[in-house]
Design an enzyme around this catalytic site. Structure first.
Site, PDB file in Angstrom:
ATOM      1  N   CYS A 140     -42.827   5.146  42.303  1.00  0.00           N
ATOM      2  CA  CYS A 140     -44.734   5.774  42.354  1.00  0.00           C
ATOM      3  C   CYS A 140     -44.937   5.795  44.033  1.00  0.00           C
ATOM      4  O   CYS A 140     -45.373   6.702  44.049  1.00  0.00           O
ATOM      5  CB  CYS A 140     -45.504   5.704  41.158  1.00  0.00           C
ATOM      6  SG  CYS A 140     -45.518   4.301  40.965  1.00  0.00           S
ATOM      7  N   ARG A 168     -53.190   0.501  38.712  1.00  0.00           N
ATOM      8  CA  ARG A 168     -53.627   0.515  37.738  1.00  0.00           C
ATOM      9  C   ARG A 168     -52.798  -0.890  36.954  1.00  0.00           C
ATOM     10  O   ARG A 168     -51.407  -0.922  37.065  1.00  0.00           O
ATOM     11  CB  ARG A 168     -53.340   2.220  37.423  1.00  0.00           C
ATOM     12  CG  ARG A 168     -51.833   2.420  36.612  1.00  0.00           C
ATOM     13  CD  ARG A 168     -50.880   2.241  35.830  1.00  0.00           C
ATOM     14  NE  ARG A 168     -49.185   1.975  36.048  1.00  0.00           N
ATOM     15  CZ  ARG A 168     -49.048   1.585  36.251  1.00  0.00           C
ATOM     16  NH1 ARG A 168     -48.876  -0.323  37.072  1.00  0.00           N
ATOM     17  NH2 ARG A 168     -47.189   2.056  35.672  1.00  0.00           N
ATOM     18  N   HIS A 220     -53.135   4.902  40.348  1.00  0.00           N
ATOM     19  CA  HIS A 220     -53.319   4.886  41.809  1.00  0.00           C
ATOM     20  C   HIS A 220     -54.283   4.839  42.575  1.00  0.00           C
ATOM     21  O   HIS A 220     -54.256   6.147  43.013  1.00  0.00           O
ATOM     22  CB  HIS A 220     -51.653   4.007  42.307  1.00  0.00           C
ATOM     23  CG  HIS A 220     -50.857   3.317  41.169  1.00  0.00           C
ATOM     24  ND1 HIS A 220     -50.753   2.156  40.514  1.00  0.00           N
ATOM     25  CD2 HIS A 220     -49.700   4.144  41.282  1.00  0.00           C
ATOM     26  CE1 HIS A 220     -50.163   1.404  40.644  1.00  0.00           C
ATOM     27  NE2 HIS A 220     -49.039   2.966  40.079  1.00  0.00           N
TER      28      HIS A 220
HETATM   29  P1  NAD Z   1     -40.874   3.070  29.884  1.00  0.00           P
HETATM   30  O1  NAD Z   1     -40.901   1.535  29.535  1.00  0.00           O
HETATM   31  O2  NAD Z   1     -42.622   3.553  29.278  1.00  0.00           O
HETATM   32  O3  NAD Z   1     -39.530   3.790  29.324  1.00  0.00           O
HETATM   33  C1  NAD Z   1     -38.134   3.165  29.377  1.00  0.00           C
HETATM   34  C2  NAD Z   1     -37.553   3.559  28.050  1.00  0.00           C
HETATM   35  O4  NAD Z   1     -35.927   3.401  28.312  1.00  0.00           O
HETATM   36  C3  NAD Z   1     -38.315   3.042  26.807  1.00  0.00           C
HETATM   37  O5  NAD Z   1     -38.068   4.330  26.066  1.00  0.00           O
HETATM   38  C4  NAD Z   1     -37.010   1.760  26.320  1.00  0.00           C
HETATM   39  O6  NAD Z   1     -37.198   1.768  24.606  1.00  0.00           O
HETATM   40  C5  NAD Z   1     -35.718   2.988  26.894  1.00  0.00           C
HETATM   41  N1  NAD Z   1     -34.421   1.758  26.784  1.00  0.00           N
HETATM   42  C6  NAD Z   1     -35.299   0.424  27.673  1.00  0.00           C
HETATM   43  N2  NAD Z   1     -33.613  -0.035  27.672  1.00  0.00           N
HETATM   44  C7  NAD Z   1     -33.033   0.561  27.394  1.00  0.00           C
HETATM   45  C8  NAD Z   1     -31.240   0.421  27.578  1.00  0.00           C
HETATM   46  N3  NAD Z   1     -30.476  -0.581  27.357  1.00  0.00           N
HETATM   47  N4  NAD Z   1     -30.880   1.731  27.494  1.00  0.00           N
HETATM   48  C9  NAD Z   1     -31.504   2.779  26.956  1.00  0.00           C
HETATM   49  N5  NAD Z   1     -32.820   3.132  27.218  1.00  0.00           N
HETATM   50  C10 NAD Z   1     -33.471   1.723  27.153  1.00  0.00           C
HETATM   51  O7  NAD Z   1     -40.475   2.758  31.435  1.00  0.00           O
HETATM   52  P2  NAD Z   1     -41.206   3.543  32.233  1.00  0.00           P
HETATM   53  O8  NAD Z   1     -42.276   3.253  32.962  1.00  0.00           O
HETATM   54  O9  NAD Z   1     -40.421   5.115  31.719  1.00  0.00           O
HETATM   55  O10 NAD Z   1     -39.986   3.132  33.294  1.00  0.00           O
HETATM   56  C11 NAD Z   1     -38.569   2.971  33.927  1.00  0.00           C
HETATM   57  C12 NAD Z   1     -38.394   3.159  34.916  1.00  0.00           C
HETATM   58  O11 NAD Z   1     -39.018   4.026  36.505  1.00  0.00           O
HETATM   59  C13 NAD Z   1     -38.445   1.626  35.733  1.00  0.00           C
HETATM   60  O12 NAD Z   1     -37.476   1.493  36.848  1.00  0.00           O
HETATM   61  C14 NAD Z   1     -40.056   1.755  35.897  1.00  0.00           C
HETATM   62  O13 NAD Z   1     -39.931   0.889  37.454  1.00  0.00           O
HETATM   63  C15 NAD Z   1     -39.789   3.215  36.905  1.00  0.00           C
HETATM   64  N6  NAD Z   1     -40.937   3.641  37.422  1.00  0.00           N
HETATM   65  C16 NAD Z   1     -41.882   3.498  36.645  1.00  0.00           C
HETATM   66  C17 NAD Z   1     -43.068   3.865  36.257  1.00  0.00           C
HETATM   67  C18 NAD Z   1     -44.513   4.414  36.086  1.00  0.00           C
HETATM   68  O14 NAD Z   1     -45.636   4.396  36.495  1.00  0.00           O
HETATM   69  N7  NAD Z   1     -44.382   4.361  34.576  1.00  0.00           N
HETATM   70  C19 NAD Z   1     -43.494   4.869  38.401  1.00  0.00           C
HETATM   71  C20 NAD Z   1     -42.586   5.205  38.744  1.00  0.00           C
HETATM   72  C21 NAD Z   1     -41.611   4.454  38.546  1.00  0.00           C
END
Ligand code: NAD
Length: 337
Positions: A140, A168, A220
């Site tokens: 992000c 955040r 953020h």
């Molecule tokens: P999250 O924890 O909200 O969602 C991840 C999901 O994947 C959950 O539902 C979890 O149960 C599931 N999961 C866990 N292990 C798994 C597996 N082996 N197979 C399939 N599903 C599985 O996480 P998020 O915030 O959506 O983040 C996901 C990615 O996106 C990360 O790389 C993170 O750094 C990136 N990201 C997050 C944000 C943010 O602010 N939340 C912003 C940009 C990028």
């Protein structure tokens, strides 16, 4: 029609799934989850076929009364492209699965840049991802910085970027994150890892970043100083930014003083989940002193990467060029506050 699978249906995955469903050239084939919870139930309610990400846990879904369409392997095998939105580091473990089935994959910003051939931001380097097998949609914060830096480089040239990222502590649903009553230099070492991440998009860029974490969940905030290669009037920079479809220049008249009112505005405007896909640049903050440009921008961490994932799908499948893809994504989602 591109058949799209989502592996990891959390904060990012569920938003990408909704966005993909709105695209005229994509079908949502299904989503894979590790466990039955509220997100699994809403996936079913929305009509997304639900696949079990971990085979041994399949019966947990049955016990919760949720129908499973099959194991994640079936989903990956059928898909034209898979969007991996699993937690940081899990995407790397899943790479082998995608390779076995010869399915191109998108990963998220929590994965190491070395995992993939390309780090992606639609505005900055769409072409690099065309027909690639493994692409990382950058974080992000990196997305937010890239969207500002790309037009500045093209219009004026950029000598140096200095950015302080006030981050955040966690997303609204992350009750285990913090701080809850502190202001942390984070990471405490300078420069932070964010600068090198932006350099995966612009390899020749000179950028230093500093990070902090605060007790906030909504967005953020970036404080940005860009030394340009020429002297520019702030009014010209504002005009340049006004032409960028994923930059929202917050006008003074809206009386938006921070991320709380920004989110309220997004909810009032009918945005799904109150999402703000655009960078939110305070117009009055866009200032110049000689060759130095300054500004503040808010970045909605949960959603700014969503349109980027949609565009990355078109890049890896070679189904549209950058301008066509960005236009379609913007139009279908309703980008442009
Ligand atoms: P999250 O924890 O909200 O969602 C991840 C999901 O994947 C959950 O539902 C979890 O149960 C599931 N999961 C866990 N292990 C798994 C597996 N082996 N197979 C399939 N599903 C599985 O996480 P998020 O915030 O959506 O983040 C996901 C990615 O996106 C990360 O790389 C993170 O750094 C990136 N990201 C997050 C944000 C943010 O602010 N939340 C912003 C940009 C990028």
């Amino acid at each position: 029609m591109q058949q799209v699978a989502i592996n990891g249906y959390g904060t990012i995955g569920k938003r990408v799934a909704d966005a993909v469903r709105q695209q005229p050239d994509m079908d949502m084939l299904g989503v894979a989850k590790t466990r039955p919870n509220f997100e699994a139930e809403t996936a079913i309610d929305k009509g997304f076929p639900l696949y079990a990400a971990i085979e041994e846990r399949e019966e947990l879904f049955a016990e919760a009364g949720l129908e499973i369409a099959g194991p994640v392997e079936d989903l990956v095998a059928e898909a034209d492209v898979v969007v991996d939105a699993t937690p940081s580091g899990i995407g790397a473990q899943n790479k082998e699965l995608y390779e076995e089935h010869d399915t191109p994959a998108l990963y998220q910003g929590g994965e190491d840049a070395e995992l993939t051939d390309v780090s992606f931001n639609a505005r900055s380097n769409f072409e690099n991802a065309v027909d690639a097998d493994h692409v990382r949609v950058v974080s992000c914060n990196t997305t937010g910085l890239s969207r500002v830096i790309a037009p500045l480089r093209e219009a004026y040239g950029v000598e140096k970027v200095r950015a302080t990222l006030v981050r955040r502590g966690g997303d609204p649903g992350q009750s285990d994150r913090g701080p809850i009553n502190d202001i942390l230099p984070n990471p405490v070492t300078i420069p932070s890892h964010h600068g090198p991440d932006v350099e995966t998009i612009f390899p020749d860029l000179d950028i230093d970043t500093l990070g902090m974490k605060v007790p906030a969940t909504l967005m953020h905030m970036h404080s940005l100083n860009v030394t340009l290669e020429e002297e520019v009037d702030a009014a010209d920079v504002r005009e340049l930014f006004a032409d960028e479809s994923r930059l929202f220049l917050i006008p003074e008249r809206l009386d938006i003083d921070g991320s709380g009112t920004l989110k309220e505005y997004a909810l009032d405007a009918g945005r799904p989940r109150g999402d703000i896909w655009e960078n939110c640049v305070w117009e009055e903050s866009v200032s110049t002193v000689g060759r130095d440009l300054y500004l503040f921008q808010g970045i909605h961490q949960e959603s700014d990467v969503v349109p980027e994932n949609v565009d990355a799908i078109r890049a890896v499948t070679g189904s549209a060029d950058a301008a066509e893809s960005i236009e379609t994504t913007n139009e279908t989602l309703g980008i442009g506050l």
